[in-house]
Scaffold this active site. Structure first.
Site, PDB file in Angstrom:
ATOM      1  N   CYS A   1       0.802  -1.223   0.000  1.00 14.14           N
ATOM      2  CA  CYS A   1       0.000   0.000   0.000  1.00 14.14           C
ATOM      3  C   CYS A   1       0.835   1.273   0.000  1.00 14.14           C
ATOM      4  O   CYS A   1       0.304   2.361  -0.183  1.00 14.14           O
ATOM      5  CB  CYS A   1      -0.921   0.012   1.222  1.00 14.14           C
ATOM      6  SG  CYS A   1      -0.040   0.131   2.799  1.00 14.14           S
TER       7      CYS A   1
ATOM      8  N   ARG B   1      -9.974   2.490  10.991  1.00 16.32           N
ATOM      9  CA  ARG B   1      -9.121   1.856   9.968  1.00 16.32           C
ATOM     10  C   ARG B   1      -9.912   1.756   8.664  1.00 16.32           C
ATOM     11  O   ARG B   1     -10.739   0.858   8.489  1.00 16.32           O
ATOM     12  CB  ARG B   1      -8.666   0.475  10.433  1.00 16.32           C
ATOM     13  CG  ARG B   1      -7.609  -0.170   9.534  1.00 16.32           C
ATOM     14  CD  ARG B   1      -7.159  -1.521  10.067  1.00 16.32           C
ATOM     15  NE  ARG B   1      -5.971  -2.003   9.394  1.00 16.32           N
ATOM     16  CZ  ARG B   1      -4.729  -1.676   9.700  1.00 16.32           C
ATOM     17  NH1 ARG B   1      -4.520  -0.851  10.713  1.00 16.32           N
ATOM     18  NH2 ARG B   1      -3.703  -2.145   9.035  1.00 16.32           N
TER      19      ARG B   1
ATOM     20  N   GLU C   1      -7.062  -5.995  -1.072  1.00 16.70           N
ATOM     21  CA  GLU C   1      -7.194  -4.921  -0.089  1.00 16.70           C
ATOM     22  C   GLU C   1      -6.074  -3.916  -0.269  1.00 16.70           C
ATOM     23  O   GLU C   1      -4.950  -4.289  -0.624  1.00 16.70           O
ATOM     24  CB  GLU C   1      -7.169  -5.523   1.324  1.00 16.70           C
ATOM     25  CG  GLU C   1      -7.279  -4.533   2.456  1.00 16.70           C
ATOM     26  CD  GLU C   1      -5.917  -4.208   3.098  1.00 16.70           C
ATOM     27  OE1 GLU C   1      -5.920  -3.595   4.180  1.00 16.70           O
ATOM     28  OE2 GLU C   1      -4.877  -4.559   2.509  1.00 16.70           O
TER      29      GLU C   1
ATOM     30  N   ARG D   1     -10.097   0.997   4.768  1.00 13.35           N
ATOM     31  CA  ARG D   1      -9.384   0.247   3.752  1.00 13.35           C
ATOM     32  C   ARG D   1     -10.278   0.015   2.539  1.00 13.35           C
ATOM     33  O   ARG D   1     -11.494  -0.138   2.660  1.00 13.35           O
ATOM     34  CB  ARG D   1      -8.923  -1.123   4.298  1.00 13.35           C
ATOM     35  CG  ARG D   1      -7.786  -1.035   5.317  1.00 13.35           C
ATOM     36  CD  ARG D   1      -6.512  -0.538   4.681  1.00 13.35           C
ATOM     37  NE  ARG D   1      -5.365  -0.486   5.563  1.00 13.35           N
ATOM     38  CZ  ARG D   1      -4.992   0.575   6.262  1.00 13.35           C
ATOM     39  NH1 ARG D   1      -5.709   1.691   6.209  1.00 13.35           N
ATOM     40  NH2 ARG D   1      -3.915   0.546   7.028  1.00 13.35           N
TER      41      ARG D   1
END
Length: 343
Positions: free
Chosen positions: A100, A182, A138, A184
């Site tokens: 990421c 969080r 993800e 995502r």
């Protein structure tokens, strides 16, 4: 004659039942890439899906050690860029939290200018050859921002060119029962005919009834606490008030203690961002790092669910920073595979 039709009807119903039962009993074969501590593996276990891991791809030696400790006899195919698709056994589900950093606000945000941003094309190379029925990927929400939207559009178009139907959504852990902010991006792709344009990837939200204090250890390791000098320095730099009535999270980026009882995003230790603030004792402020067990609870794990072996605080925390919320991903899997009639 009526008896004959009744017999045939019962026989047809029995065949349909056995067919559905066999479908549910069939093990879903899974390949897990960029696996870290095995977020997909743990999530699938929680979801109730009948599955087996065909193999995984990981290059970080500490991630490999942790994965093998918890899932012995799993085959690691190593570096995905050097992986030969002919060497992998066929599988039904490809999972991967591809790196990421190219799209993260905590990183340099270079997108495809960063060579790690091209690792997605190794995913395409593998799934184009293997044609798994399901894909779950993800990444950070930054991939869905205006700056990186062309990259996301490219990812979606590549999957669609292979023939997949693609769904994606940005989901936040705090909306699914765990007090961690969080966010995502989740991308799901499938060939399954049970899915149409009306399918929504996000599971039903779960009301947040717990606060960060409910996820903390009863006994705290003394070495986690900051010294008075370190605390005074934080106060000087951030002009923050550490006088609290319950354990809360210090938001370093916004220079404040979060009164909503929600933890900031767990990141790799070198970002040095997560601090727990506890009520003062005898006028002395108490600020500390989160323990390993606390971080893993905030990532959806139950106590003693993960064997940490002899890995260091830094390495175990790094896995969390880069890992999947296993509670949330179990809900995603459950929604997907109920729709697919596999559970």
């Amino acid at each position: 004659m009526i008896t004959k039709y009744i017999f045939l009807w019962n026989e047809i119903n029995e065949c349909l039942f056995l067919s559905k039962l066999n479908l549910r009993m069939k093990k879903l074969k899974v390949f897990e890439a960029f696996c870290g501590y095995g977020g997909a593996h743990f999530g699938l276990k929680k979801s109730g899906v009948n599955f087996e891991i065909n193999g995984y791809s990981e290059v970080d030696k500490f991630a490999i050690e942790l994965y093998d400790l918890n899932f012995p006899n799993s085959k690691n195919y190593g570096d995905i860029t050097k992986l030969s698709v002919e060497d992998i056994e066929d599988f039904d589900l490809f999972c991967g939290g591809f790196p990421c950093q190219p799209f993260s606000s905590a990183g340099l945000g270079l997108g495809e200018l960063d060579i790690r941003g091209t690792l997605f094309y190794d995913i395409v190379r593998i799934v184009e050859h293997k044609k798994p029925k399901y894909i779950l990927l993800e990444n950070v929400k930054g991939l869905n921002t205006k700056r990186h939207k062309p990259t996301l559009d490219k990812i979606i178009s590549e999957l669609k060119n292979i023939g997949y139907k693609v769904y994606y959504d940005v989901l936040n852990t705090k909306n699914y029962g765990i007090p961690q902010n969080r966010e995502r991006l989740w991308i799901f792709a499938t060939f399954d005919k049970n899915f149409d344009e009306n399918f929504v990837l996000s599971p039903n939200k779960i009301e947040l009834k717990k606060r960060i204090k409910d996820f903390l250890d009863k006994e705290i390791e003394p070495s986690l606490y900051l010294t008075k000098k370190q605390i005074d320095r934080l106060i000087e730099i951030h002009k923050v008030d550490f006088n609290v009535d319950e354990p809360l999270c210090f938001d370093v980026y916004n220079k404040k203690v979060k009164k909503d009882g929600v933890c900031i995003t767990i990141t790799e230790p070198h970002h040095n961002s997560l601090r727990i603030v506890e009520p003062p004792i005898k006028g002395e402020y108490r600020v500390r790092k989160a323990s390993v067990s606390e971080q893993y609870r905030l990532m959806g794990f139950d106590d003693n669910e993960v064997d940490f072996g002899s890995l260091s605080y830094s390495q175990l925390s790094k896995r969390c920073g880069n890992g999947w919320d296993v509670s949330l991903v179990s809900l995603i899997f459950r929604k997907i595979f109920k729709k697919a009639k596999l559970i």
